[in-house]
Design a protein around this motif. Structure first.
Motif, PDB file in Angstrom:
ATOM      1  N   LEU A  11       0.813  -1.224   0.000  1.00 38.06           N
ATOM      2  CA  LEU A  11       0.000   0.000   0.000  1.00 38.06           C
ATOM      3  C   LEU A  11       0.844   1.271   0.000  1.00 38.06           C
ATOM      4  N   HIS A  12       2.039   1.210  -0.597  1.00 38.79           N
ATOM      5  CA  HIS A  12       2.897   2.403  -0.690  1.00 38.79           C
ATOM      6  C   HIS A  12       3.896   2.172  -1.825  1.00 38.79           C
ATOM      7  N   SER A  13       3.738   2.922  -2.924  1.00 34.49           N
ATOM      8  CA  SER A  13       4.669   2.760  -4.049  1.00 34.49           C
ATOM      9  C   SER A  13       4.689   4.015  -4.909  1.00 34.49           C
ATOM     10  N   HIS A  14       5.757   4.138  -5.696  1.00 33.35           N
ATOM     11  CA  HIS A  14       5.960   5.344  -6.519  1.00 33.35           C
ATOM     12  C   HIS A  14       6.189   5.006  -7.988  1.00 33.35           C
ATOM     13  N   SER A  15       5.789   5.942  -8.852  1.00 27.89           N
ATOM     14  CA  SER A  15       5.999   5.807 -10.295  1.00 27.89           C
ATOM     15  C   SER A  15       6.680   7.084 -10.808  1.00 27.89           C
ATOM     16  N   ASP A  43       2.092   8.322  -5.180  1.00 27.02           N
ATOM     17  CA  ASP A  43       3.125   9.265  -5.582  1.00 27.02           C
ATOM     18  C   ASP A  43       3.108  10.502  -4.699  1.00 27.02           C
ATOM     19  N   HIS A  44       4.272  11.150  -4.579  1.00 27.28           N
ATOM     20  CA  HIS A  44       4.384  12.352  -3.753  1.00 27.28           C
ATOM     21  C   HIS A  44       3.543  13.489  -4.342  1.00 27.28           C
ATOM     22  N   ASP A  45       2.613  14.001  -3.554  1.00 27.54           N
ATOM     23  CA  ASP A  45       1.914  15.259  -3.853  1.00 27.54           C
ATOM     24  C   ASP A  45       1.266  15.313  -5.238  1.00 27.54           C
ATOM     25  N   VAL A  68      -1.981   8.624  -2.544  1.00 24.45           N
ATOM     26  CA  VAL A  68      -1.081   9.775  -2.657  1.00 24.45           C
ATOM     27  C   VAL A  68      -0.259   9.848  -1.373  1.00 24.45           C
ATOM     28  N   GLU A  69       0.946  10.407  -1.452  1.00 27.51           N
ATOM     29  CA  GLU A  69       1.770  10.621  -0.253  1.00 27.51           C
ATOM     30  C   GLU A  69       2.022  12.123  -0.140  1.00 27.51           C
ATOM     31  N   ILE A  70       1.466  12.730   0.890  1.00 23.23           N
ATOM     32  CA  ILE A  70       1.457  14.189   0.991  1.00 23.23           C
ATOM     33  C   ILE A  70       2.541  14.677   1.954  1.00 23.23           C
ATOM     34  N   SER A 251       5.809  -1.183   0.710  1.00 22.97           N
ATOM     35  CA  SER A 251       7.241  -1.307   0.419  1.00 22.97           C
ATOM     36  C   SER A 251       7.914   0.046   0.238  1.00 22.97           C
ATOM     37  N   ASP A 252       7.156   1.070  -0.175  1.00 26.27           N
ATOM     38  CA  ASP A 252       7.734   2.372  -0.558  1.00 26.27           C
ATOM     39  C   ASP A 252       8.693   2.174  -1.738  1.00 26.27           C
ATOM     40  N   PHE A 253       8.284   1.303  -2.645  1.00 28.04           N
ATOM     41  CA  PHE A 253       9.113   0.986  -3.819  1.00 28.04           C
ATOM     42  C   PHE A 253       9.263   2.229  -4.712  1.00 28.04           C
ATOM     43  N   HIS A 254      10.532   2.509  -5.129  1.00 25.33           N
ATOM     44  CA  HIS A 254      10.800   3.605  -6.067  1.00 25.33           C
ATOM     45  C   HIS A 254      11.390   3.104  -7.380  1.00 25.33           C
ATOM     46  N   ARG A 255      12.264   2.095  -7.298  1.00 27.95           N
ATOM     47  CA  ARG A 255      12.929   1.615  -8.515  1.00 27.95           C
ATOM     48  C   ARG A 255      13.450   0.197  -8.324  1.00 27.95           C
TER      49      ARG A 255
HETATM   50 MN    MN Z   1       7.048   7.036  -0.371  1.00 28.27          MN
END
Ligand code: MN
Ligand code: AMP
Ligand code: MN
Ligand code: MN
Length: 284
Positions: A11-15, A43-45, A68-70, A251-255
Motif C-alpha cells: 500500500l505504498h509505491s511510486h511511479s 506518488d508524492h503530492d 497519494v503521499e502528501i 514497500s515504498d518501492f521507487h525503482r
Molecule cells: Mn514514499
C-alpha cells in the motif's frame, strides 16, 4: 483472487508521476509479477499516475488502490501522510496538491541556484531530465548528482548535499496536518502516517503526534515498511493498538534493484493489529 487474509497487500509505491522510475503501467506489471494482489500507487503530492495504473490493472489479476503521499510540516518535522482509497478526481484534494507542487518547483529553483553557487554547473537542466516536470523531488537531484559523479549512491548524495546544513538543502513549509487529513477524508480516503519510525522524535513528541493525528481524523499508521527494522515494526504495532489506529503496510518501492526493497516483499503483520483493509472506509 484469494480470500482476503491471504492476499498480498502493498500500500505504498511510486511511479514516474513523482520520484519513481517505472511508468504506472510498468509498476503494475512488476507488482503483479511479484505476487502483489492489491497495490496502492502513492506518488508524492500528485495523482496524475492513478488513471494509468487503474487501466493497467485490468490486464492483471491485481487491484489498484488510488493513493497519494502528501508532504506535511508538523511542529517543524517533515512528515509524510499517505491517503488511501481517495477519489483521485476530487477537486479540493487536487487543488491542495497543486499548491504543494508549486512549492516543490520554487524549492527546486532555489536548490539549483545554491548548488550552482557551490560550483556545480547546469543543475536545473540536468535535474529536469530526470523529473517529469510536474513533481520535482530531492530524489531527482540525487539521480542527477550521482550521474555526474558527485556521489556514489543515494545515501551519500543525501548525506553530503540534500539534508539540513548541506549545500543543496532548502528549508520548506509544506501542508499542515489538519488540511492534509481534511483533503484526504474529503476525497473519501483514509489518512495513514507513512514510515512512522523514520521521524527522529522523542516518545513524548511521537505520542503527541498520534493523539493529534487521531483527533483530526487520521485512521492508520504504517506498521510494516521497508524503512522499518523488525523491532520498529513491533513498536509501531504496539502504538497502533494503543491509539486504536489501523495498521498499514507498504514497500515504498521507487525503482528496481534497490537493496532490500521490492514490491510486495513484506513480513507478516504482527498479531493483534487490525489491518487498514478491514476499515469501513476501505474500498478498492
Ligand atoms: Mn514514499
Ligand atoms: P522530497 O520529498 O523532494 O523532499 O524528497 C524526499 C524523497 O527523497 C523521499 O521520498 C525518498 O524517496 C528520498 N529520500 C529522502 N531521504 C533520503 C535518504 N536519506 N536517502 C535516500 N533517499 C532519501
Ligand atoms: Mn520518494
Ligand atoms: Mn515518504
Amino acid at each position: 483472487m484469494l480470500e482476503n487474509s491471504a492476499l498480498c497487500y502493498d500500500l505504498h509505491s511510486h511511479s514516474i508521476a513523482s520520484d519513481g522510475v517505472l511508468t504506472p503501467t510498468e509498476l503494475v506489471a512488476r507488482a503483479s509479477k511479484c505476487g502483489v494482489d492489491v497495490l496502492a500507487l502513492t506518488d508524492h503530492d500528485g495523482l496524475s499516475g492513478v488513471p494509468e495504473a487503474l487501466l493497467a490493472a485490468k490486464n492483471h489479476d491485481l487491484k489498484v488502490v488510488s493513493g497519494v503521499e502528501i508532504s506535511v510540516t508538523w511542529n517543524k518535522y517533515l512528515l509524510h501522510i499517505v491517503g488511501l482509497c481517495v477519489d483521485h478526481t476530487n477537486q479540493i484534494l487536487n487543488e491542495g496538491l497543486k499548491k504543494i507542487r508549486n512549492t516543490r518547483t520554487e524549492r527546486a529553483h532555489e536548490m539549483a541556484r545554491r548548488l550552482e553557487a557551490y560550483g556545480i554547473p547546469d543543475v536545473l537542466e540536468g535535474v529536469m531530465k530526470h523529473a517529469n516536470g510536474e513533481v520535482i523531488s530531492r530524489s531527482h537531484f540525487a539521480y542527477f548528482l550521482i550521474e555526474k559523479g558527485y556521489a556514489k549512491d543515494q545515501k551519500q548524495v543525501f548525506k553530503n548535499f540534500l539534508v539540513s546544513n548541506k549545500p543543496g538543502y532548502v528549508a520548506t513549509e509544506w501542508a499542515t496536518l489538519e488540511e492534509t487529513i481534511n483533503w484526504i477524508r474529503g476525497a473519501g480516503g483514509i489518512a495513514v502516517i507513512a514510515h512512522p519510525a523514520r521521524y527522529k522524535m522523542t516518545a513524548t513528541k511521537f505520542r503527541k503526534l498520534l493523539a493529534e493525528f487521531k483527533l483530526l481524523g487520521g485512521a492508520s499508521i504504517e506498521v510494516l515498511s521497508s524503512s522499518h527494522s523488525f523491532d520498529e515494526s513491533i513498536k509501531m504495532s504496539a502504538y497502533a493498538q494503543k491509539f486504536d489506529l489501523y495498521a498499514s503496510q507498504g514497500s515504498d518501492f521507487h525503482r528496481p534493484h534497490t537493496q532490500y526493497v521490492e514490491l510486495g516483499r513484506l513480513p507478516k503483520m504482527p498479531v493483534g493489529c487490525t489491518p487498514v483493509w478491514e476499515s469501513p472506509e476501505w474500498r478498492v
